[in-house]
Scaffold this motif. Structure first.
Motif, mmCIF file in Angstrom:
data_model
loop_
_atom_site.group_PDB
_atom_site.id
_atom_site.type_symbol
_atom_site.label_atom_id
_atom_site.label_comp_id
_atom_site.label_asym_id
_atom_site.label_seq_id
_atom_site.Cartn_x
_atom_site.Cartn_y
_atom_site.Cartn_z
ATOM 1 N N LYS A 115 -13.897 -9.663 -28.861
ATOM 2 C CA LYS A 115 -15.357 -9.506 -29.102
ATOM 3 C C LYS A 115 -15.399 -8.441 -30.248
ATOM 4 C CE LYS A 115 -19.605 -7.990 -26.664
ATOM 5 N NZ LYS A 115 -20.159 -7.539 -25.612
ATOM 6 N N LYS A 116 -14.711 -7.336 -30.146
ATOM 7 C CA LYS A 116 -14.627 -6.135 -31.145
ATOM 8 C C LYS A 116 -14.261 -6.876 -32.593
ATOM 9 C CE LYS A 116 -12.272 -1.640 -32.025
ATOM 10 N NZ LYS A 116 -11.495 -1.039 -31.751
ATOM 11 N N GLU A 117 -13.376 -7.641 -32.469
ATOM 12 C CA GLU A 117 -12.609 -8.174 -33.868
ATOM 13 C C GLU A 117 -13.539 -8.952 -34.444
ATOM 14 O OE1 GLU A 117 -8.471 -8.943 -33.257
ATOM 15 O OE2 GLU A 117 -7.958 -7.154 -33.019
ATOM 16 N N PHE A 118 -14.259 -9.875 -33.426
ATOM 17 C CA PHE A 118 -15.057 -11.063 -33.911
ATOM 18 C C PHE A 118 -16.380 -10.393 -34.603
ATOM 19 C CE2 PHE A 118 -18.612 -14.110 -33.731
ATOM 20 C CZ PHE A 118 -17.906 -15.205 -33.894
ATOM 21 N N LEU A 119 -16.886 -9.330 -34.123
ATOM 22 C CA LEU A 119 -17.994 -8.524 -34.570
ATOM 23 C C LEU A 119 -17.652 -7.733 -35.749
ATOM 24 C CD1 LEU A 119 -19.553 -7.175 -31.279
ATOM 25 C CD2 LEU A 119 -20.645 -9.102 -32.802
ATOM 26 N N ARG A 120 -16.437 -6.991 -36.077
ATOM 27 C CA ARG A 120 -16.020 -6.339 -37.155
ATOM 28 C C ARG A 120 -15.658 -7.239 -38.328
ATOM 29 N NH1 ARG A 120 -10.691 -3.784 -35.671
ATOM 30 N NH2 ARG A 120 -9.910 -5.437 -36.417
ATOM 31 N N GLU A 121 -15.078 -8.268 -38.191
ATOM 32 C CA GLU A 121 -14.631 -9.281 -39.020
ATOM 33 C C GLU A 121 -15.569 -10.478 -39.454
ATOM 34 O OE1 GLU A 121 -12.052 -8.365 -40.851
ATOM 35 O OE2 GLU A 121 -11.408 -6.666 -39.520
ATOM 36 N N ASN A 122 -16.646 -10.392 -38.592
ATOM 37 C CA ASN A 122 -17.732 -11.554 -38.819
ATOM 38 C C ASN A 122 -17.189 -12.864 -38.248
ATOM 39 O OD1 ASN A 122 -19.801 -9.925 -39.428
ATOM 40 N ND2 ASN A 122 -18.788 -9.640 -41.735
ATOM 41 N N GLY A 123 -16.362 -12.882 -37.659
ATOM 42 C CA GLY A 123 -15.701 -14.046 -37.032
ATOM 43 C C GLY A 123 -14.271 -14.611 -37.730
ATOM 44 N N VAL A 124 -13.957 -13.873 -38.833
ATOM 45 C CA VAL A 124 -13.070 -14.315 -39.465
ATOM 46 C C VAL A 124 -11.653 -13.558 -38.690
ATOM 47 C CG1 VAL A 124 -11.563 -13.671 -41.641
ATOM 48 C CG2 VAL A 124 -14.006 -14.016 -41.718
ATOM 49 N N LEU A 125 -10.541 -14.620 -38.501
ATOM 50 C CA LEU A 125 -9.498 -14.156 -37.893
ATOM 51 C C LEU A 125 -8.506 -13.544 -38.877
ATOM 52 C CD1 LEU A 125 -8.330 -17.437 -35.805
ATOM 53 C CD2 LEU A 125 -9.215 -15.374 -35.085
ATOM 54 N N ASN A 126 -8.423 -11.997 -38.817
ATOM 55 C CA ASN A 126 -7.735 -11.232 -39.869
ATOM 56 C C ASN A 126 -6.549 -10.484 -39.082
ATOM 57 O OD1 ASN A 126 -6.887 -9.555 -41.858
ATOM 58 N ND2 ASN A 126 -9.096 -8.799 -42.268
ATOM 59 N N GLY A 127 -5.337 -11.241 -39.659
ATOM 60 C CA GLY A 127 -4.103 -10.939 -39.067
ATOM 61 C C GLY A 127 -3.635 -9.522 -39.816
ATOM 62 N N PRO A 158 -28.608 -21.097 -36.468
ATOM 63 C CA PRO A 158 -27.858 -22.464 -36.675
ATOM 64 C C PRO A 158 -27.121 -22.360 -37.995
ATOM 65 C CG PRO A 158 -29.876 -22.853 -35.555
ATOM 66 C CD PRO A 158 -29.823 -21.391 -35.940
ATOM 67 N N GLY A 159 -27.815 -21.613 -39.092
ATOM 68 C CA GLY A 159 -27.019 -21.566 -40.319
ATOM 69 C C GLY A 159 -25.886 -20.550 -40.561
ATOM 70 N N TRP A 160 -25.567 -19.937 -39.569
ATOM 71 C CA TRP A 160 -24.238 -19.037 -39.295
ATOM 72 C C TRP A 160 -23.299 -19.491 -39.866
ATOM 73 C CZ3 TRP A 160 -20.119 -18.194 -36.652
ATOM 74 C CH2 TRP A 160 -19.421 -16.874 -36.797
ATOM 75 N N LYS A 161 -22.376 -18.915 -40.637
ATOM 76 C CA LYS A 161 -21.038 -19.396 -41.053
ATOM 77 C C LYS A 161 -19.922 -18.077 -40.779
ATOM 78 C CE LYS A 161 -22.481 -23.194 -44.094
ATOM 79 N NZ LYS A 161 -22.350 -23.850 -45.327
ATOM 80 N N ILE A 162 -18.866 -18.533 -40.563
ATOM 81 C CA ILE A 162 -17.793 -17.567 -40.439
ATOM 82 C C ILE A 162 -17.742 -16.771 -41.750
ATOM 83 C CG2 ILE A 162 -15.385 -17.129 -40.238
ATOM 84 C CD1 ILE A 162 -15.396 -19.515 -38.354
ATOM 85 N N GLY A 163 -17.830 -15.465 -41.645
ATOM 86 C CA GLY A 163 -17.614 -14.490 -42.724
ATOM 87 C C GLY A 163 -19.181 -13.751 -43.121
ATOM 88 N N ARG A 164 -20.024 -14.388 -42.443
ATOM 89 C CA ARG A 164 -21.439 -13.875 -42.549
ATOM 90 C C ARG A 164 -21.562 -13.075 -41.388
ATOM 91 N NH1 ARG A 164 -25.374 -19.060 -44.300
ATOM 92 N NH2 ARG A 164 -24.013 -19.521 -46.396
ATOM 93 N N PRO A 165 -22.381 -11.888 -41.709
ATOM 94 C CA PRO A 165 -22.798 -11.093 -40.490
ATOM 95 C C PRO A 165 -23.502 -11.577 -39.177
ATOM 96 C CG PRO A 165 -23.545 -10.122 -42.807
ATOM 97 C CD PRO A 165 -22.917 -11.424 -42.943
ATOM 98 N N VAL A 166 -22.631 -11.116 -38.156
ATOM 99 C CA VAL A 166 -23.371 -11.767 -36.778
ATOM 100 C C VAL A 166 -24.558 -11.017 -36.350
ATOM 101 C CG1 VAL A 166 -22.665 -12.133 -34.438
ATOM 102 C CG2 VAL A 166 -20.981 -12.243 -36.295
ATOM 103 N N LYS A 167 -25.547 -11.642 -36.097
ATOM 104 C CA LYS A 167 -26.764 -10.762 -35.731
ATOM 105 C C LYS A 167 -26.825 -10.014 -34.259
ATOM 106 C CE LYS A 167 -30.477 -14.153 -36.899
ATOM 107 N NZ LYS A 167 -31.670 -14.825 -36.180
ATOM 108 N N ALA A 168 -27.117 -8.754 -34.525
ATOM 109 C CA ALA A 168 -26.774 -7.853 -33.641
ATOM 110 C C ALA A 168 -27.377 -8.266 -32.220
ATOM 111 C CB ALA A 168 -27.601 -6.423 -34.027
ATOM 112 N N GLY A 169 -26.558 -8.136 -31.202
ATOM 113 C CA GLY A 169 -26.911 -8.370 -29.878
ATOM 114 C C GLY A 169 -26.481 -9.629 -29.415
ATOM 115 N N VAL A 170 -26.262 -10.803 -30.396
ATOM 116 C CA VAL A 170 -26.181 -12.110 -29.874
ATOM 117 C C VAL A 170 -24.822 -12.138 -28.915
ATOM 118 C CG1 VAL A 170 -27.283 -12.876 -31.865
ATOM 119 C CG2 VAL A 170 -24.521 -12.735 -31.813
ATOM 120 N N LEU A 171 -24.005 -11.610 -28.940
ATOM 121 C CA LEU A 171 -22.659 -11.778 -27.957
ATOM 122 C C LEU A 171 -23.096 -11.068 -26.687
ATOM 123 C CD1 LEU A 171 -19.645 -11.313 -30.472
ATOM 124 C CD2 LEU A 171 -21.294 -13.105 -30.061
ATOM 125 N N GLU A 172 -23.916 -10.124 -26.397
ATOM 126 C CA GLU A 172 -24.320 -9.358 -25.259
ATOM 127 C C GLU A 172 -24.441 -10.614 -23.946
ATOM 128 O OE1 GLU A 172 -23.603 -6.355 -25.026
ATOM 129 O OE2 GLU A 172 -23.354 -6.504 -27.053
#
Length: 219
Positions: free
Chosen positions: A126-138, A186-200
């Protein structure tokens, strides 16, 4: 997981060089001779141990009878194995993590793993998903730390299966976060900022309840 072993214990004799040298070395072809075996035992090496047998098997596989080794090199090689003759991963210092033809079949099974490890992976994902905007950063991920912590909690013979099980949970957590981000936008794509609170609203319990993974209790 790649095996890292120092093969400097093997060196080929040069043409015309003497078969004896000041380092007390001997050819691999002589390893089972009574004189060499006596030398090894005198140096404190248990030639009947699984550690010794595993080290010599590796040496024989990567060398040939004309190559040389010595007592200290054998001792160094033996440190790569535990007393059962299982390879010790140099990164974690743990045995039971080397995938071989012999244990490959037992790796891909779902087993019970500690709740604390699943919670650690959920929060890290969860932490990395939010920090990287869904990008898998090795380059920035700390997921390997979570796996290492899991391995330390598991019996040696269950570590590969535990890692495989954790992979299934990790994948499910990430898919749940992706679904939540897309549902909120619905228009969100990996790499774009994730809306605050949506993962809660995504809880570990809700994700795992949907998995229905059968636990292998046969081993």
């Amino acid at each position: 997981m790649p095996r890292i072993i120092d093969y400097s214990y093997l060196f080929q004799s040069l043409p015309g060089a003497s078969k004896m040298n000041t380092l007390g070395s001997f050819q691999l072809s002589q390893i089972n001779s009574s004189s060499v075996q006596a030398q090894l035992r005198a140096a404190g090496i248990d030639t009947n141990s699984n550690q010794y047998k595993a080290a010599m098997k590796e040496m024989m596989k990567n060398g040939n009878g004309a190559m040389f080794t010595n007592v200290q090199a054998i001792k160094n090689s033996m440190k790569c194995y535990d007393r059962d003759g299982d390879y010790i991963d140099p990164t974690t210092g743990l045995a039971g993590l080397l995938l071989t033809e012999e244990n490959a079949a037992s790796q891909k099974r779902i087993i019970s793993i500690p709740e604390s490890s699943k919670e650690e992976m959920f929060e890290q994902t969860k932490k990395e998903f939010l920090r990287e905007n869904g990008v898998l950063n090795g380059d920035t991920t700390r997921r390997s730390d979570v796996y290492t912590n899991l391995y330390r909690k598991m019996p040696k013979n269950d570590r590969l299966a535990a890692g495989y099980t954790m992979q299934q949970y990790e994948r499910a957590y990430r898919q749940a976060f992706l679904a939540a981000a897309r549902e909120a936008d619905p228009g969100w794509k990996i790499g774009r900022p994730v809306k605050a609170g949506v993962l809660e609203a995504v809880t570990r319990e809700s994700v795992e309840a949907a998995l229905r993974m059968p636990v292998d209790r046969s081993v």
